[in-house]
Design a protein around this motif. Structure first.
Motif, short mmCIF file in Angstrom:
data_model
loop_
_atom_site.label_atom_id
_atom_site.label_comp_id
_atom_site.label_asym_id
_atom_site.label_seq_id
_atom_site.Cartn_x
_atom_site.Cartn_y
_atom_site.Cartn_z
N ALA A 81 0.82 -1.21 0.00
CA ALA A 81 0.00 0.00 0.00
C ALA A 81 0.86 1.26 0.00
CB ALA A 81 -0.92 -0.01 1.22
N ASP A 82 1.96 1.24 0.76
CA ASP A 82 2.87 2.39 0.76
C ASP A 82 3.49 2.60 -0.61
OD1 ASP A 82 2.37 2.92 3.41
OD2 ASP A 82 4.12 1.82 4.15
N HIS A 83 3.91 1.51 -1.25
CA HIS A 83 4.51 1.61 -2.57
C HIS A 83 3.52 2.19 -3.57
CE1 HIS A 83 8.14 -1.34 -2.12
NE2 HIS A 83 8.07 -0.44 -1.16
N ASN A 84 2.29 1.72 -3.52
CA ASN A 84 1.28 2.24 -4.44
C ASN A 84 1.02 3.73 -4.21
OD1 ASN A 84 0.97 -0.27 -5.66
ND2 ASN A 84 -0.73 -0.88 -4.32
N ARG A 85 0.99 4.13 -2.94
CA ARG A 85 0.76 5.53 -2.62
C ARG A 85 1.91 6.39 -3.12
NH1 ARG A 85 0.23 4.83 2.20
NH2 ARG A 85 2.23 5.55 3.04
N HIS A 86 3.14 5.92 -2.95
CA HIS A 86 4.30 6.67 -3.41
C HIS A 86 4.35 6.72 -4.93
CE1 HIS A 86 6.26 5.62 0.69
NE2 HIS A 86 5.63 6.77 0.75
N ARG A 87 3.97 5.63 -5.58
CA ARG A 87 3.94 5.64 -7.04
C ARG A 87 2.97 6.68 -7.57
NH1 ARG A 87 6.18 1.10 -9.55
NH2 ARG A 87 6.86 -0.51 -8.09
N ARG A 126 3.99 9.91 -9.84
CA ARG A 126 3.35 10.15 -11.13
C ARG A 126 2.70 11.53 -11.17
NH1 ARG A 126 2.18 5.72 -14.42
NH2 ARG A 126 3.01 3.75 -13.64
N PHE A 127 2.08 11.93 -10.09
CA PHE A 127 1.43 13.24 -10.05
C PHE A 127 2.46 14.36 -10.12
CE2 PHE A 127 -0.26 16.88 -7.69
CZ PHE A 127 -1.42 17.13 -8.42
N ALA A 128 3.59 14.20 -9.42
CA ALA A 128 4.62 15.25 -9.41
C ALA A 128 5.34 15.37 -10.74
CB ALA A 128 5.64 14.97 -8.30
N ALA A 148 11.46 26.05 -6.97
CA ALA A 148 11.67 25.21 -8.16
C ALA A 148 11.05 23.83 -7.97
CB ALA A 148 13.16 25.09 -8.45
N LEU A 149 10.56 23.25 -9.07
CA LEU A 149 9.87 21.95 -9.02
C LEU A 149 10.45 21.01 -10.06
CD1 LEU A 149 6.15 23.13 -8.69
CD2 LEU A 149 7.68 22.39 -6.86
N LEU A 150 11.73 20.67 -9.92
CA LEU A 150 12.37 19.80 -10.90
C LEU A 150 12.61 18.39 -10.38
CD1 LEU A 150 14.98 22.27 -12.45
CD2 LEU A 150 12.85 21.43 -13.46
N LEU A 151 12.46 18.18 -9.08
CA LEU A 151 12.68 16.84 -8.55
C LEU A 151 11.61 15.87 -9.04
CD1 LEU A 151 14.09 14.80 -6.74
CD2 LEU A 151 12.76 15.68 -4.81
N GLY A 152 10.35 16.33 -9.16
CA GLY A 152 9.26 15.45 -9.55
C GLY A 152 9.48 14.75 -10.88
N PRO A 153 9.76 15.48 -11.98
CA PRO A 153 10.00 14.81 -13.25
C PRO A 153 11.19 13.87 -13.23
CG PRO A 153 9.51 17.12 -13.60
CD PRO A 153 9.67 16.95 -12.13
N ILE A 154 12.25 14.24 -12.51
CA ILE A 154 13.42 13.35 -12.44
C ILE A 154 13.06 12.05 -11.73
CG2 ILE A 154 15.75 13.10 -11.52
CD1 ILE A 154 16.17 16.05 -11.94
N GLY A 185 10.18 -0.03 -16.22
CA GLY A 185 9.95 -0.29 -17.63
C GLY A 185 8.63 0.30 -18.10
N ASP A 186 8.20 1.38 -17.46
CA ASP A 186 6.93 2.05 -17.78
C ASP A 186 7.22 3.20 -18.75
OD1 ASP A 186 4.51 3.33 -17.87
OD2 ASP A 186 4.17 3.33 -15.71
N TRP A 187 7.14 2.91 -20.05
CA TRP A 187 7.53 3.90 -21.04
C TRP A 187 6.53 5.04 -21.19
CZ3 TRP A 187 12.24 3.37 -20.91
CH2 TRP A 187 12.85 2.11 -20.89
N PRO A 188 5.23 4.84 -21.03
CA PRO A 188 4.33 6.00 -21.02
C PRO A 188 4.67 7.00 -19.91
CG PRO A 188 3.07 4.01 -21.40
CD PRO A 188 4.45 3.57 -21.06
N LEU A 189 4.99 6.50 -18.71
CA LEU A 189 5.41 7.40 -17.63
C LEU A 189 6.73 8.06 -17.98
CD1 LEU A 189 5.19 8.58 -14.79
CD2 LEU A 189 6.25 6.48 -13.91
N PHE A 190 7.63 7.33 -18.62
CA PHE A 190 8.91 7.93 -19.01
C PHE A 190 8.69 9.08 -19.97
CE2 PHE A 190 12.34 8.28 -22.11
CZ PHE A 190 13.43 8.49 -21.29
N ARG A 191 7.80 8.90 -20.94
CA ARG A 191 7.55 9.96 -21.91
C ARG A 191 6.96 11.20 -21.23
NH1 ARG A 191 5.22 7.02 -25.04
NH2 ARG A 191 3.06 7.28 -24.37
N LYS A 192 6.01 11.02 -20.34
CA LYS A 192 5.40 12.15 -19.64
C LYS A 192 6.42 12.86 -18.76
CE LYS A 192 0.74 10.15 -19.50
NZ LYS A 192 -0.35 9.65 -18.61
#
Length: 373
Positions: A36-42, A46-48, A85-91, A101-108
């Motif tokens: 549950a923690d992993h899912n919440r962090h994921r 993704r949101f950030a 600044a908000l650059l940590l989220g995309p990184i 191996g989630d390429w849609p997330l990688f593209r976003k």
């Protein structure tokens, strides 16, 4: 007869799904809480990693503050600018995407990081264009010659950022400030230098930003893998070889950058050592000029020679033969180019209650005062 595995005590959450009780320490309950923690962090990562108007606006404001802080040569302003600044989220999104191996997330995530970087670069270039007469400061120059130390700093920052993101007891925002400090100032420095026509220095600052991005992303991915976030298509944790295979591109880029940064570090160390040798040589040669000392030293290279500019303060002006002797004593430059010594003399005197005396020469404790020259 085997012992049955104890079942987790569960209750229903707001969605009606079963979840383990907080005080349940059975293996199944611990695993469920971890999942549950992993899912919440994921979901948070993704949101950030999304490109939103707020994300672009905050990075734009960080670029404005950082650019003026760099031009003002104010480290406090540069560091303070990174709070917005908000650059940590995309990184983190890129790190999680490659790890999973989630390429849609990688593209976003990659597009969000690219958009943030373009906004920072464009605004910093605009600030540099608006103030062409402001000299390039030390805060900007310090980011034009990256070395291996910068790589290690970025790796540590990425690991800290990832750990803070997946650890509820640590505020990830403060770690994000440190990571943003490693990204926005180099990008802003590169843009400002580009508007001044200093293309080599601009490229050096841009490569520093690239080094930081790749190193932070890879270190964050390692932390996510160690914490159990890396999964294959069946939901099982990936092995070391699988992890390295997914990050082969990042490792290759880091290896190439590491070789270049190591060469830069070696060159920087050699330049510092040579400068110290030159300063020591000139100081020894000034023994005959009582009260004289080397105040500043600049060494820069031209195509056919190395130019050494020495500013000497003292009461006695050195003669041309004395400067020629200093030039003969200066050690050869490591790259073999001949040395061209240029001395600037600044006359200095010290006024005491008993009269005038040369800088570095103490007046006698008794007797008549020094006569005015």
């Amino acid at each position: 007869m085997t012992e049955a595995t104890p079942l987790a005590r569960t209750s229903l959450d707001q969605s009606g799904d079963a979840r383990p009780e907080p005080d349940d320490d059975t293996p199944l309950a611990v695993a469920e809480r971890r999942r549950a923690d992993h899912n919440r962090h994921r979901v948070a990562i993704r949101f950030a990693a999304l490109t939103t108007p707020g994300y672009l606006f905050m990075n734009a404001m960080a670029a404005v503050i950082a650019s003026y802080g760099l031009l003002a040569d104010s480290p406090a302003v540069v560091i303070g600018a990174m709070i917005v600044a908000l650059l940590l989220g995309p990184i983190m999104g890129v790190a999680l995407a490659i790890t999973d191996g989630d390429w849609p997330l990688f593209r976003k995530s990659f597009l969000a990081l690219l958009a943030g970087g373009v906004v920072v670069y464009a605004i910093a270039a605009a600030v540099g264009w608006l103030h062409p007469l402001v000299p390039i400061t030390g805060e900007i120059r310090s980011r034009t010659a990256p070395n291996s130390f910068d790589l290690f700093i970025a790796l540590a920052g990425g690991a800290a950022g990832a750990y803070a993101t997946v650890s509820p007891r640590i505020a990830a925002g403060f770690v994000g400030v440190a990571i943003a400090t490693a990204l926005v100032p180099p990008l802003a420095s590169s843009a400002i230098l580009l508007t001044r026509g200093e293309y080599d220095a601009s490229l050096g600052a841009a490569l520093l930003a690239l080094t930081n991005i790749v190193a932070i992303q890879f270190a964050a991915a390692v932390v996510l893998w160690v914490r159990g976030y890396a999964r294959d298509n069946d939901g099982d944790e990936v092995s070391v070889l699988q992890f390295l295979g997914r990050h082969l591109g990042s490792i290759a880029v880091l290896a190439l950058l590491g070789l270049w940064l190591a060469a830069n570090l070696r060159s920087t160390v050699n330049d510092r050592l040579y400068e110290n040798r030159v300063r020591a040589t000139l100081s020894e040669a000034l023994v005959d000029l009582e009260g004289s000392q080397v105040d500043s030293l600049q060494i820069f290279g031209l195509e056919d020679r190395m130019v050494i500019r020495a500013e000497i303060h003292g009461p006695i002006e050195p003669t041309v033969p004395q400067v020629a002797r200093m030039a003969d004593l200066i050690p050869a430059h490591p790259d073999g180019r001949p040395v061209d010594l240029r001395v600037r003399h600044v006359e200095t005197r010290i006024i005491t209650p008993r009269g005038l005396t040369a800088d570095g020469i103490d007046p006698p404790l008794s007797g008549p005062p020094f006569a005015e020259p």
